[in-house]
Motif scaffolding. Structure first.
Motif, PDB file in Angstrom:
ATOM      1  N   GLN A 226      40.206  39.518  34.333  1.00  0.00           N
ATOM      2  CA  GLN A 226      39.124  40.346  33.813  1.00  0.00           C
ATOM      3  C   GLN A 226      39.604  41.549  33.078  1.00  0.00           C
ATOM      4  O   GLN A 226      38.792  42.093  32.113  1.00  0.00           O
TER       5      GLN A 226
ATOM      6  N   SER B 284      37.114  35.521  30.769  1.00  0.00           N
ATOM      7  CA  SER B 284      38.655  35.416  30.719  1.00  0.00           C
ATOM      8  C   SER B 284      38.899  34.090  31.272  1.00  0.00           C
ATOM      9  O   SER B 284      39.843  33.634  31.217  1.00  0.00           O
TER      10      SER B 284
ATOM     11  N   ARG C 239      33.182  39.680  32.099  1.00  0.00           N
ATOM     12  CA  ARG C 239      34.432  39.529  31.956  1.00  0.00           C
ATOM     13  C   ARG C 239      35.398  38.844  32.722  1.00  0.00           C
ATOM     14  O   ARG C 239      35.919  38.000  32.107  1.00  0.00           O
ATOM     15  N   THR C 240      35.099  38.526  34.068  1.00  0.00           N
ATOM     16  CA  THR C 240      35.776  37.409  34.613  1.00  0.00           C
ATOM     17  C   THR C 240      35.502  35.994  33.982  1.00  0.00           C
ATOM     18  O   THR C 240      36.343  34.962  33.765  1.00  0.00           O
TER      19      THR C 240
ATOM     20  N   GLN D 176      31.712  43.293  34.967  1.00  0.00           N
ATOM     21  CA  GLN D 176      32.964  42.706  35.646  1.00  0.00           C
ATOM     22  C   GLN D 176      32.824  41.211  35.812  1.00  0.00           C
ATOM     23  O   GLN D 176      33.581  40.490  35.437  1.00  0.00           O
ATOM     24  N   GLU D 177      31.457  40.636  36.081  1.00  0.00           N
ATOM     25  CA  GLU D 177      31.496  39.241  36.452  1.00  0.00           C
ATOM     26  C   GLU D 177      31.805  38.659  35.056  1.00  0.00           C
ATOM     27  O   GLU D 177      32.040  37.576  34.783  1.00  0.00           O
TER      28      GLU D 177
END
Lengths: 386, 386
Positions: free
Chosen positions: B66, B58, B54-55, B51-52
């Motif tokens: 994300q 993005s 992705r963030t 997730q990190e």
């Protein structure tokens, strides 16, 4: 935080042998270039490790021909490559088991929206896990199999499917056979030169003790030439808009994950040195130890084959009064034990085992020991005494 | 053996920033489990890094969400996912440039065997590399674009395509736009929130300085929902034979390559700390230094855009009397310099540059310096003096 007891090795083996981490890092630092696209020394060295790994793998599974090893980034992609690569105009009857993973089940379901075929189940007895030959024999004559997809080892129950028996039974119509070896290669001896199997799929990061990012197909088919699936650059014949018509390159578009392949290379060497039967014996002993301990706990229901020689590494169960998710959560929260709960990406096993809520899955590796099992058993007893 | 001068960074950047090797190894040793499939702590930690990352990604491309980042194992697979995921019944006219890579060119060619559409070329002037707007404008009215696939930076010439201009021109019919950013994200600033682009594809191991094994799609489309492409387990809703209907999971079947994602995570942090414009300036300065040196050698023909502000990192050329392969071989054999020769998986560029035999490609990274260029220039001069 206490040491974690990792018992989710069917999801991915963890840890890896030390040589896998070391070699992967070292190779990537020294030769982390794009293989098969250039003639310079570094690139040749990277290409060599790919060829060597193909050779090692092909020897491990008995086909002894590196040209039969197709690399893919994951076993899921390998299975997609095989299934999408088939000529579906010729396939009417597909046989699968209820042990299949969604890599096979969902892909077939997806294909069934486009092509006209029927999915049949090879039925196993829920009591013994033995194959129901009586019902199967006439069915195979009425609905002649064109394609058979079976797991070698069930990722939920640790059941070693009787593949020789199945292959013999379905041979009535010489179907295409796809064997999903994600949970077996490296752990159980497999000699594909002696089995009438077209495609065997392996996952680098599971029983092969390699890293994520490398998996593939042992292409042992004499009757099928797969169509290309993923299309793109191959570092060769660049002005030709078609994929190469022959060789593994046809199925290997895009850059090789040289780091992952180096890790797999080290892992296979570790398996060769340790020996598959030694790994098997150690894990089998630990599996039996775990099963015996679990059998002593009255509230636990185990999901096991009758023939314990057909069982290895993975033990699934439920506890009266608890959902599988509850058990896994408590084991993690209160005891730092990592197990997985639920359906484990196997859509039919719940139905087969007659459990809607899934199962708690404990899965072992070569690096677990009796102490890990003892801690788990103690934790389960503590949960029950609360 | 002398130190190798690696000048094939368009194939893959090498070496990586030290933090990439270190973090990748460290993370995989400590958290190398299967993310998104279980609730235990190790698995949650692995999911968090996904997730990190992705963030981070993005944010790097300006979409700041994300959920818009789809991970794939390679940029080739990302492009296949986009193109196979489209509804081809609605696509008649596809526009591409002659700079496209085989990930796009071969995939479109493959799709053209099944679906009825026409491929048109956005024509560029071979002298200036400027887009031929005069011919294009009426063509866009006659054959309204439904899909436009363009490279952000050409992997052969280092040309930064005028994407704003192209997007504006093709906007007459609101086509689906796919931007291949394999050679650009991390090196040039890109703000997808300000560009009418549906899908941007990134490769972790090139200008993002991450490892092989992770790439993906920035899904910025308001008008298109891609069909699933690779089908399999998602660690969720396992008894449902359909892929998840929403979210990135729909496009992310199979195990996450957590090690590669950790490496990309470290790489993006390194880019954020170093700053894209600093990376760009350093590489641009070195590119210009190389170009100036090459221009001094009479026997060398360069393939460059007229507007040098639209050129970065990659310099292709030929030497009178030598094939590109000969030059690359000699540079490797006699000088330990790694460059690539040929067509570089870009099937139309040879035609565009009017060279059948391919070109010698020198491609730089942040980690090259003037000394590398000097050694190359010296080697080229030595070859010519022989």
């Amino acid at each position: 935080m206490d040491k974690t007891i990792y018992l989710d090795n069917a999801a991915t083996t963890f840890p890896k042998p030390e040589c896998v981490y070391t070699f992967m890092d070292e190779f990537y630092r020294n030769y982390g270039v794009n293989a098969g696209r250039s003639g310079y020394k570094l690139s040749k060295k990277a290409s060599e490790i790919i060829q060597e790994t193909r050779t090692e793998l092909s020897n491990l599974v008995g086909v002894n021909d590196q040209r039969k090893i197709i690399f893919t980034p994951s076993a899921t992609i390998a299975i997609n490559q095989v299934l999408y690569g088939l000529d579906w105009s010729k396939i009417r009857n597909v046989y699968i088991s209820e042990f299949e993973h969604n890599a096979i089940a969902r892909t077939l379901h997806h294909l069934s929206k486009k092509f006209n075929f029927k999915i049949h189940f090879l039925k196993f007895s829920p009591d013994t896990f033995e194959i129901n030959t009586k019902d199967l024999a006439p069915k195979l004559i009425n609905d002649k199999p064109d394609l058979v997809c079976i797991s070698h080892i069930s990722n939920v129950t640790g059941y070693i499917l009787p593949i020789e028996q199945i292959i013999e039974m379905v041979s009535v119509s010489s179907p295409i056979i796809l064997l999903d070896c994600a949970q077996s290669i490296g752990l159980v001896d497999i000699d594909l030169s002696k089995l009438d199997i077209d495609f065997a799929v392996f996952a680098g990061h599971k029983t092969l003790y390699g890293p994520f990012g490398v998996a593939g197909i042992v292409n042992n088919s004499k009757k099928v030439k797969l169509s290309e699936f993923i299309v793109g650059g191959t570092g060769s014949d660049s002005t030709n808009l078609d994929m190469p018509s022959d060789g593994t390159l046809r199925y290997e578009a895009g850059s090789y994950n040289i780091q992952a392949i180096a890790g797999l290379n080290a892992a296979i060497k570790w398996i060769e040195e340790t020996k598959t039967n030694v790994i098997y014996r150690k894990e089998k002993e630990l599996t039996d130890y775990l099963v015996n301990k679990l059998e002593e706990i009255e509230e636990i229901q185990l999901y096991l084959p009758k023939d314990r020689d057909r069982h290895i590494g993975i033990v699934s169960f439920n506890i009266d009064g608890y959902s599988s998710q509850e058990v896994a959560s408590i084991l993690d929260r209160d005891f730092n034990i990592s197990v997985r709960a639920g359906h484990h990406c196997a859509p039919y096993v719940g139905r087969f085992l007659n459990t809607n809520e899934g199962v708690v899955r404990v899965s072992l590796s070569y690096f677990n020991d009796k102490e890990d099992v003892d801690i788990l058993i103690e934790a389960l007893n503590e949960i029950l005494w609360r």
